[in-house]
Design an enzyme around this catalytic site. Structure first.
Site, PDB file in Angstrom:
ATOM      1  N   LYS A  95       0.812  -1.226   0.000  1.00 39.81           N
ATOM      2  CA  LYS A  95       0.000   0.000   0.000  1.00 39.81           C
ATOM      3  C   LYS A  95       0.841   1.270   0.000  1.00 39.81           C
ATOM      4  O   LYS A  95       0.405   2.288  -0.532  1.00 39.81           O
ATOM      5  CB  LYS A  95      -0.960  -0.008   1.189  1.00 39.81           C
ATOM      6  CG  LYS A  95      -0.277   0.068   2.534  1.00 39.81           C
ATOM      7  CD  LYS A  95      -1.267  -0.253   3.655  1.00 39.81           C
ATOM      8  CE  LYS A  95      -0.616  -0.135   5.001  1.00 39.81           C
ATOM      9  NZ  LYS A  95      -1.194  -1.062   5.986  1.00 39.81           N
ATOM     10  N   ARG A  98      -7.105  -1.318  17.260  1.00 38.19           N
ATOM     11  CA  ARG A  98      -7.585  -1.153  15.902  1.00 38.19           C
ATOM     12  C   ARG A  98      -8.460  -2.376  15.656  1.00 38.19           C
ATOM     13  O   ARG A  98      -9.321  -2.671  16.467  1.00 38.19           O
ATOM     14  CB  ARG A  98      -6.432  -0.957  14.903  1.00 38.19           C
ATOM     15  CG  ARG A  98      -6.879  -0.123  13.694  1.00 38.19           C
ATOM     16  CD  ARG A  98      -5.762   0.155  12.697  1.00 38.19           C
ATOM     17  NE  ARG A  98      -5.452  -1.019  11.878  1.00 38.19           N
ATOM     18  CZ  ARG A  98      -4.565  -1.022  10.889  1.00 38.19           C
ATOM     19  NH1 ARG A  98      -3.892   0.067  10.588  1.00 38.19           N
ATOM     20  NH2 ARG A  98      -4.337  -2.123  10.189  1.00 38.19           N
TER      21      ARG A  98
HETATM   22  C1  LIG Z   1      -0.278  -1.660   6.629  1.00 38.90           C
HETATM   23  C2  LIG Z   1      -0.426  -2.968   7.278  1.00 38.90           C
HETATM   24  C3  LIG Z   1       0.687  -3.791   7.452  1.00 38.90           C
HETATM   25  C4  LIG Z   1       2.098  -3.370   7.087  1.00 38.90           C
HETATM   26  O1  LIG Z   1       2.605  -2.480   8.041  1.00 38.90           O
HETATM   27  P1  LIG Z   1       4.152  -2.032   8.022  1.00 38.90           P
HETATM   28  O2  LIG Z   1       4.365  -1.402   9.335  1.00 38.90           O
HETATM   29  O3  LIG Z   1       4.306  -1.093   6.881  1.00 38.90           O
HETATM   30  O4  LIG Z   1       4.963  -3.266   7.842  1.00 38.90           O
HETATM   31  C5  LIG Z   1       0.480  -5.039   8.026  1.00 38.90           C
HETATM   32  N1  LIG Z   1      -0.751  -5.443   8.414  1.00 38.90           N
HETATM   33  C6  LIG Z   1      -1.846  -4.668   8.273  1.00 38.90           C
HETATM   34  C7  LIG Z   1      -3.170  -5.185   8.727  1.00 38.90           C
HETATM   35  C8  LIG Z   1      -1.729  -3.409   7.701  1.00 38.90           C
HETATM   36  O5  LIG Z   1      -2.805  -2.639   7.554  1.00 38.90           O
END
Ligand SMILES: *Cc1c(COP(=O)(O)O)cnc(C)c1O
Length: 352
Positions: A35, A128
């Site tokens: 993303k 979350r």
């Molecule tokens: C964005 C996201 C990640 C990745 O997070 P990073 O800190 O960039 O590695 C992993 N799991 C979920 C559910 C996310 O939304």
């Protein structure tokens, strides 16, 4: 064309390999999270070549962009009820924490004749997404009623909202849940997903509970940084992604504005420190493209003073005679800057 983000393919690949290999040594497979670069398919390919086992993203539009890649696609954000048909069509696995949504996915899966796999999320304190662990035996039987849904695994997300750091303690809660679910409901969980880049620091010691076999990594791969304490991972690069922007004005001006001070373009009342006359320069990029507080000039003598929608102003005083109008400045970036730069259509992206 400027501004542009220049991506060093070799550095991105090396970052990915270092993390994949560290994880492999602990029998953990890595989903690369795309993303932060809006699911650029060429960048996702580089990560696949470097050994990640699948691609994961929060947005179904991004997984659609990646649909031709020869790997599984994982939807990380809880599906919206309005997108369940697309989720079944374009995501092999989705992360879930609402019964109503799982039932809607079940219906969509039945309509399309495709069994849909899910990872059931548990909230271990970050507040979350996730079912509360104490509700496990209320929700699991209801989830398992959905014939077109297969529970592929369970997962946790930490350090995103509440800032809660993954530890052997809270991650053992996840593995205890995994063992409990497998025993009580007589199923095999293929995925026990222990978090994001904030879990990477646990790969170094012996502190990651054994049963965890998956991590979802975005920041760790693009910036080479673990996200619990913000440390650089040995051997990785923090400059695989560099922003380049062009100087459009270069003048010797006051450090303090002249006139009655009201609000800036964003409704804040600015405060200035009087340093007399300084060498100032403007580069052609702004808040529409980037969060300037998340940029780091490669030339450490430069200081970012501020930005409006499409101008960023820097203090060049310590490097005065080394720059002129038309020169290109380079910046390293933090996660938040990268996220926005890739979303801006005004910023070119070049892979070298
Ligand atoms: C964005 C996201 C990640 C990745 O997070 P990073 O800190 O960039 O590695 C992993 N799991 C979920 C559910 C996310 O939304």
């Amino acid at each position: 064309m400027y501004p542009r983000v220049v991506i060093n393919k070799t550095k991105l690949k090396e970052n990915t390999e270092i993390i994949v290999n560290k994880a492999k040594a602990k029998d953990i497979h890595i989903f690369v999270v795309t993303k932060v670069h809006s699911a650029d398919i060429n960048l996702a390919r580089i990560c696949l070549e470097a050994g990640v086992s699948a691609v994961a993203d929060s947005r179904i539009q991004n997984l659609i962009k990646l649909k031709e890649l020869p790997c599984e696609k994982i939807l990380l954000r809880l599906p919206m009820l309005s997108e369940v048909e697309d989720v079944v069509k374009f995501a092999d696995i989705s992360f879930n924490s609402e019964l109503e949504t799982i039932e809607a996915l079940n219906q969509a899966a039945m309509n399309q004749g495709i069994k849909h796999r899910i990872v059931v999320m548990f909230d271990l304190g970050d507040l979350r997404e996730g079912f509360l662990p104490e509700d496990v035996d209320q929700v699991m039987p209801l989830i398992l009623k959905n014939e077109w849904i297969k529970v592929e695994g369970i997962g946790v997300n930490l350090t995103c909202y509440g800032g809660v750091i993954p530890t052997p303690d809270n991650l053992s809660e996840l593995t205890a849940l995994a063992n409990h679910i497998e025993k009580t409901y007589n199923l095999t969980l293929n995925i026990v997903s222990g978090g994001n880049s904030s879990s990477l620091y646990l790969l170094d010691g012996d502190s990651l509970p054994n049963r965890i076999n998956n991590l979802r990594i975005g920041e760790g791969i693009v910036l080479g940084r673990e996200a619990a304490y913000g440390e650089q991972i040995p051997g990785t690069h923090d400059d695989a992604f560099i922003l380049e922007a062009q100087i459009v004005e270069y003048k010797f001006k006051n450090s303090v504005p002249r006139g009655l001070i009201g609000m800036d373009a964003f409704g804040n009342k600015p405060i200035f420190e009087d340093q007399g006359m300084i060498q100032r320069g403007i580069v052609a990029i702004g808040r529409q493209d980037v969060d300037h507080t998340n940029l780091i000039p490669v030339d450490e003598r430069l200081k970012i003073l501020g930005a409006s929608s499409d101008h960023m102003i820097l203090d060049f005083t310590l490097a005065k005679s080394d720059y002129k109008v038309g020169d290109i400045l380079s910046f390293k970036m933090e996660y938040g800057a990268m996220l926005k730069l890739f979303t801006s259509e005004y910023v070119e992206k070049v892979i070298l």
